[in-house]
Write an enzyme that holds these catalytic residues in place. Structure first.
Site, PDB file in Angstrom:
ATOM      1  N   LYS A 232       0.949  -8.091   1.173  1.00 47.87           N
ATOM      2  CA  LYS A 232       0.774  -8.465   2.588  1.00 47.87           C
ATOM      3  C   LYS A 232      -0.482  -9.314   2.737  1.00 47.87           C
ATOM      4  CE  LYS A 232      -2.958  -5.647   3.431  1.00 47.87           C
ATOM      5  NZ  LYS A 232      -4.324  -6.100   3.723  1.00 47.87           N
TER       6      LYS A 232
ATOM      7  N   ASP B 126      -2.240   1.189   4.614  1.00 50.98           N
ATOM      8  CA  ASP B 126      -1.187   0.178   4.713  1.00 50.98           C
ATOM      9  C   ASP B 126       0.181   0.673   4.242  1.00 50.98           C
ATOM     10  OD1 ASP B 126      -3.060  -1.622   5.662  1.00 50.98           O
ATOM     11  OD2 ASP B 126      -3.521  -2.390   3.664  1.00 50.98           O
TER      12      ASP B 126
END
Ligand SMILES: C[C@](O)(CO)[C@H](O)COP(=O)(O)OP(=O)(O)OC[C@H]1O[C@@H](n2ccc(N)nc2=O)[C@H](O)[C@@H]1O
Ligand SMILES: Nc1ncnc2c1ncn2[C@@H]1O[C@H](COP(=O)(O)OP(=O)(O)OP(=O)(O)O)[C@@H](O)[C@H]1O
Length: 293
Positions: free
Chosen positions: A12, A140
């Protein structure tokens, strides 16, 4: 039928990251726009029946991250109590993402493991159950379990999926590694950014509040961000160490990356909205058919 398969653990980027407060437990409240990339680690899973030892994993290659700390082992330990099929799973990690790079590699490995073992071990947990387990393992992990580019609030666990435009990212990695904890405990960190809106963020508004601290503490990353700026708006991802710039066209991205590769480890990747691991989940339970008696 093959009893092994390979699953992706995508990276990401944080397209913006505002820190809006600090919780009593020391964790920071943030607002961030997560972009998934079609680039990342790969996890090879091999199944073997081992009813004597019950459901467990053997992590063959841990990329230098000691066994008990490895988020792949921690994901397995958190799912073991829910396992209903005693299958042994050999896992090999093909580590592509730099550790501590701000690309979420550890969290993504963890999420891919949770999603895969939930199928292999017939745990029957819902996606929301896996998000709850994942939240305790890394900030995350919920993003990667949901598997969609997202606007996030809280410490990253309040997620709202978004569709981002198709673009190409050039990501550079410096030699320095950044300690996420050191950035979050730096007295100079901005912790009181005004609450912004998803709409402003989607229109390209915002910044990374960690960047001034990282530029000051790590001169090499300061220079890298300045070098990247010659190609377009450059930004740090997460707390670093990696930084990126963005292009509309693949050709322009590859040409910038060819220049930058002379100085930094560099990769080019398209942004994606949906994690490739999600589309592979329905095929996983087929793999366990030989073990059901
Ligand atoms: C900053 C981000 O990169 C944004 O994507 C992530 O939230 C960081 O995720 P991560 O590296 O998986 O971080 P974790 O392993 O959960 O936390 C590492 C350390 O960073 C600090 N930390 C992390 C996330 C957060 N929202 N507030 C914090 O204060 C805490 O001191 C924590 O002990
Ligand atoms: N499988 C794994 N891959 C990478 N790091 C792992 C793994 N398991 C545990 N870790 C630990 O997690 C920490 C963060 O690693 P990671 O590579 O996810 O950081 P990051 O890319 O900076 O992530 P973020 O953007 O979420 O901060 C490291 O201290 C590392 O030792």
């Amino acid at each position: 039928m093959s009893h092994s398969l390979t699953l992706p653990a995508p990276a990401k980027l944080n397209l913006m990251l505002h820190i809006t407060g600090r919780r009593a437990d020391g964790y920071h409240e943030l607002q961030t726009l997560f972009q998934l990339l079609d680039y990342g680690d790969r996890l090879h899973f091999e199944l073997a029946e081992d009813r004597a030892r019950g459901p467990h994993i053997e992590l063959a290659d841990s990329a230098g991250i000691p066994g008990p700390d490895n988020l792949i082992n921690r994901a397995a330990a958190s799912l073991q109590p829910h396992a209903r099929l005693p299958v042994a799973v050999r896992v090999r990690l093909d580590k592509v993402l730099p550790v501590g790079g701000g690309l979420g590699g550890g969290s993504s490995d963890c999420a891919t493991t949770l999603l895969a073992l939930n199928e292999f071990w017939h745990c029957g947990l819902s996606r929301s159950d896996l998000v709850r387990l994942g939240t305790t393992l890394g900030a995350d992990v919920p993003l990667f379990v949901r598997g969609h580019s997202a606007w996030a609030e809280g410490i990253g666990e309040r997620l709202h999926p978004v569709d981002l435009p198709a673009r190409w990212f050039v990501v550079c990695q410096p030699d320095s590694a950044v300690s996420t904890r050191a950035v979050f405990t730096d007295p100079g960190l901005t912790r009181n950014s005004q609450i912004t809106t998803i709409r402003t963020a989607l229109e390209g508004g915002g910044r990374n509040d960690c960047e001034p601290v990282v530029r000051r503490r790590y001169p090499e990353i300061n220079t890298m961000l300045d070098t990247l700026s010659a190609y377009g708006p450059a930004r740090l991802t997460g707390t670093g160490a990696c930084a990126y710039t963005v292009f509309e066209q693949e050709g322009a991205a590859r040409s910038a990356a060819a220049d930058l590769a002379a100085q930094y480890r560099t990769f080019v990747a398209p942004g994606i909205n949906r994690s490739p691991v999600i589309d592979l989940l329905p095929t996983l339970s087929d793999l366990t058919a030989p073990y059901i008696s």
